[in-house]
Design a protein around this motif. Structure first.
Motif, short mmCIF file in Angstrom:
data_model
loop_
_atom_site.label_atom_id
_atom_site.label_comp_id
_atom_site.label_asym_id
_atom_site.label_seq_id
_atom_site.Cartn_x
_atom_site.Cartn_y
_atom_site.Cartn_z
N CYS A 3 34.93 1.43 42.69
CA CYS A 3 33.70 1.46 43.46
C CYS A 3 33.61 2.83 44.10
O CYS A 3 34.47 3.22 44.87
N LEU A 4 32.60 3.56 43.72
CA LEU A 4 32.46 4.92 44.22
C LEU A 4 31.38 5.05 45.27
O LEU A 4 31.32 6.03 45.99
N LYS A 5 30.49 4.09 45.36
CA LYS A 5 29.40 4.12 46.33
C LYS A 5 29.29 2.75 46.97
O LYS A 5 29.61 1.75 46.35
N TYR A 6 28.80 2.71 48.20
CA TYR A 6 28.61 1.44 48.90
C TYR A 6 27.17 1.36 49.40
O TYR A 6 26.60 2.34 49.84
N SER A 7 26.62 0.16 49.31
CA SER A 7 25.26 -0.05 49.82
C SER A 7 25.31 -0.23 51.33
O SER A 7 26.37 -0.29 51.94
N ASP A 9 24.88 -2.80 53.06
CA ASP A 9 25.59 -4.01 53.50
C ASP A 9 27.08 -3.98 53.17
O ASP A 9 27.79 -4.95 53.38
N GLY A 10 27.56 -2.85 52.63
CA GLY A 10 28.98 -2.70 52.34
C GLY A 10 29.40 -3.14 50.96
O GLY A 10 30.56 -3.03 50.61
N SER A 11 28.47 -3.65 50.16
CA SER A 11 28.84 -4.06 48.81
C SER A 11 28.89 -2.85 47.89
O SER A 11 28.29 -1.81 48.14
N CYS A 12 29.62 -3.00 46.82
CA CYS A 12 29.86 -1.90 45.90
C CYS A 12 28.64 -1.63 45.01
O CYS A 12 28.03 -2.55 44.49
N CYS A 13 28.32 -0.36 44.88
CA CYS A 13 27.29 0.10 43.93
C CYS A 13 28.00 1.08 43.01
O CYS A 13 27.98 2.29 43.24
N PRO A 14 28.68 0.60 41.98
CA PRO A 14 29.51 1.48 41.17
C PRO A 14 28.70 2.49 40.36
O PRO A 14 27.63 2.18 39.86
N ASP A 15 29.21 3.69 40.30
CA ASP A 15 28.67 4.74 39.47
C ASP A 15 29.51 4.72 38.20
O ASP A 15 30.64 5.19 38.20
N VAL A 16 28.97 4.12 37.17
CA VAL A 16 29.78 3.91 35.97
C VAL A 16 29.36 4.89 34.88
O VAL A 16 28.47 4.62 34.10
N SER A 17 30.03 6.02 34.89
CA SER A 17 29.93 6.99 33.80
C SER A 17 31.36 7.32 33.41
O SER A 17 32.29 7.12 34.20
N ILE A 22 36.90 8.37 35.05
CA ILE A 22 38.10 9.20 34.89
C ILE A 22 38.45 9.86 36.22
O ILE A 22 39.61 9.92 36.61
N ALA A 23 37.46 10.34 36.95
CA ALA A 23 37.72 10.97 38.26
C ALA A 23 38.38 9.97 39.21
O ALA A 23 39.34 10.31 39.90
N ALA A 24 37.88 8.75 39.25
CA ALA A 24 38.47 7.73 40.13
C ALA A 24 39.89 7.42 39.69
O ALA A 24 40.80 7.29 40.53
N LEU A 25 40.11 7.32 38.41
CA LEU A 25 41.44 7.01 37.88
C LEU A 25 42.43 8.14 38.19
O LEU A 25 43.60 7.90 38.47
N ARG A 26 41.97 9.36 38.17
CA ARG A 26 42.83 10.53 38.41
C ARG A 26 42.83 10.97 39.88
O ARG A 26 43.37 12.01 40.22
N ASN A 27 42.16 10.19 40.75
CA ASN A 27 42.07 10.52 42.18
C ASN A 27 41.41 11.87 42.44
O ASN A 27 41.77 12.57 43.38
N ALA A 28 40.44 12.20 41.61
CA ALA A 28 39.67 13.43 41.80
C ALA A 28 38.44 13.09 42.64
O ALA A 28 37.94 11.97 42.59
N SER A 29 37.96 14.05 43.39
CA SER A 29 36.81 13.79 44.27
C SER A 29 35.54 13.49 43.49
O SER A 29 34.70 12.71 43.94
N ASN A 30 35.39 14.08 42.32
CA ASN A 30 34.25 13.82 41.45
C ASN A 30 34.57 14.36 40.06
O ASN A 30 35.61 14.99 39.86
N CYS A 31 33.66 14.14 39.13
CA CYS A 31 33.97 14.53 37.75
C CYS A 31 34.04 16.05 37.57
O CYS A 31 34.74 16.51 36.67
N SER A 32 33.39 16.81 38.42
CA SER A 32 33.47 18.27 38.27
C SER A 32 34.82 18.81 38.76
O SER A 32 35.16 19.97 38.50
N ASP A 38 43.60 16.30 32.95
CA ASP A 38 43.15 14.97 33.39
C ASP A 38 42.54 14.20 32.21
O ASP A 38 42.84 13.03 32.00
N ILE A 39 41.70 14.89 31.47
CA ILE A 39 41.04 14.27 30.32
C ILE A 39 42.08 13.88 29.27
O ILE A 39 42.06 12.76 28.75
N ASP A 40 43.01 14.79 28.98
CA ASP A 40 44.05 14.51 27.99
C ASP A 40 44.93 13.34 28.43
O ASP A 40 45.27 12.47 27.61
#
Length: 111
Positions: A3-7, A9-17, A22-32, A38-40
């Motif tokens: 979950c990268l964004k919250y509405s 009311d606190g519920s998750c609004c996932p940014d699924v790209s 990959i950024a979330a999995l690698r603990n990066a602040s964002n994809c840039s 990380d990709i490899d």
């Protein structure tokens, strides 16, 4: 799960790209903030985990199932599908990222 964004009311609004997962999995602040390694690393992880996804052991609920039984310390009452999830390596179930990528974001011929 990721979950990268919250509405409001606190519920998750996932940014699924692919980049954001990959950024979330690698603990990066964002994809840039991702670098080639990380990709490899994630591509290697997907290759390692593909068989678990392919045999239906890695499901969308595996991360939660693994957390639930890690807290309990006893999986004797696990259902059949939960036991399949418990057999999946934790790195494959972490944040449901591998499942999200393989199920929603890449073509079946990716791996």
């Amino acid at each position: 799960s990721i979950c990268l964004k919250y509405s409001r009311d606190g519920s998750c609004c996932p940014d699924v790209s692919l980049g954001s997962v990959i950024a979330a999995l690698r603990n990066a602040s964002n994809c840039s903030a991702l670098v080639r390694s990380d990709i490899d690393d994630v591509k290697n992880l997907l290759s390692e985990c593909a068989a678990w996804y392919g045999n239906d052991s890695l499901t969308r609920s595996c991360a939660e199932t693994q957390e639930k039984y890690a807290e309990k310390g006893d999986s004797s009452e696990a259902t059949r599908s939960e036991r399949k999830c418990l057999a999946v390596p934790r790195k494959c179930a972490r944040q449901n990222a591998v499942y999200i990528i393989l199920h929603y974001l890449v073509d079946v011929d990716f791996i």
